[in-house]
Design a protein around this motif. Structure first.
Motif, PDB file in Angstrom:
ATOM      1  N   ILE A  12     -43.512 -27.622  25.736  1.00 38.08           N
ATOM      2  CA  ILE A  12     -44.535 -26.581  25.798  1.00 38.08           C
ATOM      3  C   ILE A  12     -45.946 -27.182  25.843  1.00 38.08           C
ATOM      4  CG2 ILE A  12     -44.892 -25.992  23.371  1.00 38.08           C
ATOM      5  CD1 ILE A  12     -44.576 -23.010  24.358  1.00 38.08           C
ATOM      6  N   ARG A  13     -46.124 -28.327  25.237  1.00 41.32           N
ATOM      7  CA  ARG A  13     -47.426 -29.010  25.329  1.00 41.32           C
ATOM      8  C   ARG A  13     -47.719 -29.488  26.745  1.00 41.32           C
ATOM      9  NH1 ARG A  13     -46.163 -31.254  19.900  1.00 41.32           N
ATOM     10  NH2 ARG A  13     -47.715 -30.326  18.514  1.00 41.32           N
ATOM     11  N   SER A  14     -46.681 -29.708  27.545  1.00 40.61           N
ATOM     12  CA  SER A  14     -46.870 -30.177  28.914  1.00 40.61           C
ATOM     13  C   SER A  14     -47.244 -29.051  29.883  1.00 40.61           C
ATOM     14  CB  SER A  14     -45.598 -30.876  29.416  1.00 40.61           C
ATOM     15  OG  SER A  14     -44.569 -29.935  29.688  1.00 40.61           O
ATOM     16  N   VAL A  15     -47.146 -27.803  29.435  1.00 39.14           N
ATOM     17  CA  VAL A  15     -47.456 -26.655  30.287  1.00 39.14           C
ATOM     18  C   VAL A  15     -48.941 -26.667  30.641  1.00 39.14           C
ATOM     19  CG1 VAL A  15     -47.536 -24.132  30.338  1.00 39.14           C
ATOM     20  CG2 VAL A  15     -45.539 -25.291  29.383  1.00 39.14           C
ATOM     21  N   GLN A  16     -49.219 -26.378  31.906  1.00 40.86           N
ATOM     22  CA  GLN A  16     -50.593 -26.364  32.384  1.00 40.86           C
ATOM     23  C   GLN A  16     -51.197 -24.962  32.467  1.00 40.86           C
ATOM     24  OE1 GLN A  16     -52.296 -29.375  33.134  1.00 40.86           O
ATOM     25  NE2 GLN A  16     -50.486 -30.072  32.016  1.00 40.86           N
ATOM     26  N   GLU A  17     -50.372 -23.964  32.816  1.00 44.82           N
ATOM     27  CA  GLU A  17     -50.918 -22.621  33.056  1.00 44.82           C
ATOM     28  C   GLU A  17     -50.260 -21.510  32.245  1.00 44.82           C
ATOM     29  OE1 GLU A  17     -50.856 -21.854  37.254  1.00 44.82           O
ATOM     30  OE2 GLU A  17     -51.968 -23.690  37.705  1.00 44.82           O
ATOM     31  N   SER A  18     -48.912 -21.469  32.273  1.00 47.94           N
ATOM     32  CA  SER A  18     -48.266 -20.323  31.634  1.00 47.94           C
ATOM     33  C   SER A  18     -46.869 -20.654  31.118  1.00 47.94           C
ATOM     34  CB  SER A  18     -48.158 -19.155  32.614  1.00 47.94           C
ATOM     35  OG  SER A  18     -47.232 -19.471  33.647  1.00 47.94           O
ATOM     36  N   ALA A  19     -46.516 -19.950  30.067  1.00 43.53           N
ATOM     37  CA  ALA A  19     -45.161 -19.978  29.518  1.00 43.53           C
ATOM     38  C   ALA A  19     -44.801 -18.542  29.194  1.00 43.53           C
ATOM     39  CB  ALA A  19     -45.088 -20.852  28.272  1.00 43.53           C
ATOM     40  N   VAL A  20     -43.680 -18.069  29.743  1.00 43.41           N
ATOM     41  CA  VAL A  20     -43.234 -16.716  29.443  1.00 43.41           C
ATOM     42  C   VAL A  20     -41.852 -16.801  28.823  1.00 43.41           C
ATOM     43  CG1 VAL A  20     -44.645 -15.700  31.265  1.00 43.41           C
ATOM     44  CG2 VAL A  20     -42.240 -16.221  31.738  1.00 43.41           C
ATOM     45  N   HIS A  21     -41.594 -15.884  27.905  1.00 46.11           N
ATOM     46  CA  HIS A  21     -40.342 -15.899  27.146  1.00 46.11           C
ATOM     47  C   HIS A  21     -39.768 -14.494  27.138  1.00 46.11           C
ATOM     48  CE1 HIS A  21     -37.404 -17.188  24.296  1.00 46.11           C
ATOM     49  NE2 HIS A  21     -37.993 -16.729  23.210  1.00 46.11           N
ATOM     50  N   LEU A  22     -38.511 -14.353  27.578  1.00 43.63           N
ATOM     51  CA  LEU A  22     -37.835 -13.063  27.537  1.00 43.63           C
ATOM     52  C   LEU A  22     -36.710 -13.134  26.515  1.00 43.63           C
ATOM     53  CD1 LEU A  22     -37.561 -10.193  28.637  1.00 43.63           C
ATOM     54  CD2 LEU A  22     -35.993 -11.104  30.384  1.00 43.63           C
ATOM     55  N   GLU A  23     -36.753 -12.221  25.551  1.00 44.42           N
ATOM     56  CA  GLU A  23     -35.734 -12.107  24.513  1.00 44.42           C
ATOM     57  C   GLU A  23     -34.996 -10.792  24.709  1.00 44.42           C
ATOM     58  OE1 GLU A  23     -37.749 -12.440  20.760  1.00 44.42           O
ATOM     59  OE2 GLU A  23     -38.307 -14.514  21.113  1.00 44.42           O
ATOM     60  N   MET A  24     -33.667 -10.844  24.680  1.00 44.84           N
ATOM     61  CA  MET A  24     -32.886  -9.642  24.991  1.00 44.84           C
ATOM     62  C   MET A  24     -31.839  -9.293  23.940  1.00 44.84           C
ATOM     63  SD  MET A  24     -32.470 -10.190  29.115  1.00 44.84           S
ATOM     64  CE  MET A  24     -31.866 -11.888  29.029  1.00 44.84           C
ATOM     65  N   ARG A  25     -31.803  -9.994  22.831  1.00 39.59           N
ATOM     66  CA  ARG A  25     -30.797  -9.732  21.795  1.00 39.59           C
ATOM     67  C   ARG A  25     -31.379  -8.832  20.704  1.00 39.59           C
ATOM     68  NH1 ARG A  25     -26.366 -12.850  21.556  1.00 39.59           N
ATOM     69  NH2 ARG A  25     -26.286 -12.441  19.323  1.00 39.59           N
ATOM     70  N   ASP A  26     -30.512  -8.076  20.047  1.00 41.89           N
ATOM     71  CA  ASP A  26     -30.941  -7.235  18.932  1.00 41.89           C
ATOM     72  C   ASP A  26     -30.844  -7.944  17.592  1.00 41.89           C
ATOM     73  OD1 ASP A  26     -31.752  -4.883  20.268  1.00 41.89           O
ATOM     74  OD2 ASP A  26     -29.662  -4.313  20.547  1.00 41.89           O
ATOM     75  N   THR A  27     -30.227  -9.094  17.588  1.00 37.47           N
ATOM     76  CA  THR A  27     -30.138  -9.878  16.367  1.00 37.47           C
ATOM     77  C   THR A  27     -30.006 -11.351  16.721  1.00 37.47           C
ATOM     78  OG1 THR A  27     -29.031 -10.098  14.228  1.00 37.47           O
ATOM     79  CG2 THR A  27     -27.630  -9.657  16.117  1.00 37.47           C
ATOM     80  N   TYR A  28     -30.612 -12.164  15.890  1.00 40.06           N
ATOM     81  CA  TYR A  28     -30.511 -13.610  16.021  1.00 40.06           C
ATOM     82  C   TYR A  28     -30.107 -14.155  14.660  1.00 40.06           C
ATOM     83  CZ  TYR A  28     -32.983 -13.156  20.469  1.00 40.06           C
ATOM     84  OH  TYR A  28     -33.339 -12.814  21.755  1.00 40.06           O
ATOM     85  N   GLY A  29     -29.398 -15.246  14.662  1.00 33.24           N
ATOM     86  CA  GLY A  29     -28.983 -15.873  13.414  1.00 33.24           C
ATOM     87  C   GLY A  29     -29.398 -17.330  13.399  1.00 33.24           C
ATOM     88  N   VAL A  30     -30.616 -17.584  13.863  1.00 30.86           N
ATOM     89  CA  VAL A  30     -31.065 -18.968  13.945  1.00 30.86           C
ATOM     90  C   VAL A  30     -31.417 -19.490  12.555  1.00 30.86           C
ATOM     91  CG1 VAL A  30     -31.795 -18.913  16.360  1.00 30.86           C
ATOM     92  CG2 VAL A  30     -33.400 -18.223  14.601  1.00 30.86           C
ATOM     93  N   GLU A  31     -31.066 -20.735  12.358  1.00 32.61           N
ATOM     94  CA  GLU A  31     -31.129 -21.391  11.055  1.00 32.61           C
ATOM     95  C   GLU A  31     -32.486 -21.226  10.351  1.00 32.61           C
ATOM     96  OE1 GLU A  31     -28.994 -23.300   8.220  1.00 32.61           O
ATOM     97  OE2 GLU A  31     -28.157 -22.789  10.153  1.00 32.61           O
ATOM     98  N   ASN A  32     -33.581 -21.439  11.081  1.00 37.55           N
ATOM     99  CA  ASN A  32     -34.894 -21.454  10.419  1.00 37.55           C
ATOM    100  C   ASN A  32     -35.430 -20.063  10.084  1.00 37.55           C
ATOM    101  OD1 ASN A  32     -35.429 -20.784  13.071  1.00 37.55           O
ATOM    102  ND2 ASN A  32     -37.316 -21.956  13.183  1.00 37.55           N
ATOM    103  N   GLU A  33     -34.680 -18.991  10.405  1.00 37.06           N
ATOM    104  CA  GLU A  33     -35.139 -17.643  10.068  1.00 37.06           C
ATOM    105  C   GLU A  33     -34.289 -16.958   9.001  1.00 37.06           C
ATOM    106  OE1 GLU A  33     -37.190 -16.288  14.268  1.00 37.06           O
ATOM    107  OE2 GLU A  33     -35.152 -15.632  13.845  1.00 37.06           O
ATOM    108  N   ILE A  34     -33.194 -17.556   8.635  1.00 36.91           N
ATOM    109  CA  ILE A  34     -32.249 -16.916   7.714  1.00 36.91           C
ATOM    110  C   ILE A  34     -32.916 -16.584   6.377  1.00 36.91           C
ATOM    111  CG2 ILE A  34     -30.134 -17.270   6.373  1.00 36.91           C
ATOM    112  CD1 ILE A  34     -29.042 -18.767   8.877  1.00 36.91           C
ATOM    113  N   GLU A  35     -33.618 -17.536   5.810  1.00 34.87           N
ATOM    114  CA  GLU A  35     -34.267 -17.323   4.507  1.00 34.87           C
ATOM    115  C   GLU A  35     -35.358 -16.244   4.605  1.00 34.87           C
ATOM    116  OE1 GLU A  35     -37.115 -19.969   1.714  1.00 34.87           O
ATOM    117  OE2 GLU A  35     -35.201 -20.922   2.249  1.00 34.87           O
ATOM    118  N   GLY A  36     -36.188 -16.312   5.641  1.00 36.40           N
ATOM    119  CA  GLY A  36     -37.251 -15.326   5.811  1.00 36.40           C
ATOM    120  C   GLY A  36     -36.720 -13.924   6.039  1.00 36.40           C
ATOM    121  N   PHE A  37     -35.642 -13.816   6.815  1.00 37.38           N
ATOM    122  CA  PHE A  37     -35.022 -12.519   7.070  1.00 37.38           C
ATOM    123  C   PHE A  37     -34.466 -11.941   5.771  1.00 37.38           C
ATOM    124  CE2 PHE A  37     -31.313 -10.174   9.278  1.00 37.38           C
ATOM    125  CZ  PHE A  37     -32.035  -8.997   9.373  1.00 37.38           C
ATOM    126  N   ALA A  38     -33.796 -12.768   4.976  1.00 33.09           N
ATOM    127  CA  ALA A  38     -33.258 -12.309   3.693  1.00 33.09           C
ATOM    128  C   ALA A  38     -34.387 -11.843   2.772  1.00 33.09           C
ATOM    129  CB  ALA A  38     -32.448 -13.424   3.027  1.00 33.09           C
TER     130      ALA A  38
END
Length: 174
Positions: A12-38
């Motif tokens: 992402i640091r190498s990007v010169q103009e734009s970065a777009v992100h599309l998220e389409m799930r209703d739930t994620y179980g990614v490791e670094n969010e488990i504690e915050g979600f709880a």
């Protein structure tokens, strides 16, 4: 492909103009969010006045990249009523906006006639697509990258179609 946070940060640091992100799930179980979600489910909310408590290092990276003039846009397609996870994401999205991301929300019912790829993705500078593949419970499995022009065009047009219909974060209530 396995990707570390350091590898993604370098990308992402190498990007010169734009970065777009599309998220389409209703739930994620990614490791670094488990504690915050709880904690969120127990009533904890981020304090807009306490920037030091917000999610780091992502927000620092967003601030760094957007300060160079890179535009970062994120669109989320969500079912309604929203899942607890989406409500959690929405409650903390003000931090992403404060760091420099532009974020919009599209109710899933408004996306039925759009051609969308099968996985969430990032599109960097309109040339490199990175698909993030998750399992059935929302755990990250692996990353696929491509510069195939047909795939880039599919993802670019899908993102723009979603973005055009989506509701800016500050106007979307959960």
């Amino acid at each position: 492909m396995s990707q570390s946070l350091t590898d993604f940060s370098d990308l992402i640091r190498s990007v010169q103009e734009s970065a777009v992100h599309l998220e389409m799930r209703d739930t994620y179980g990614v490791e670094n969010e488990i504690e915050g979600f709880a904690a969120w489910k127990q009533g904890r909310r981020l304090d807009p006045e306490d920037r030091a408590s917000w999610w780091r290092p992502w927000l620092d990276l967003v601030e760094e990249v957007t300060a160079k003039g890179v535009v970062i846009r994120r669109a989320r397609i969500v079912s309604e009523p929203v899942s607890d996870y989406i409500a959690f994401e929405h409650s903390g999205t003000f931090t992403n906006v404060a760091a420099g991301e532009q974020i919009r929300w599209l109710p899933r019912r408004s996306a039925s006639d759009l051609a969308l790829p099968g996985n969430d993705f990032w599109l960097f500078d309109g040339r490199l697509v990175q698909f993030n593949v998750f399992d059935g419970v929302g755990r990250w499995v692996h990353t696929d990258q491509t510069e195939d022009p047909a795939v880039v065009e599919l993802c670019a047009s899908a993102f723009e179609a979603v973005w055009e219909r989506a509701i800016p974060h500050e106007k979307y209530a959960v």
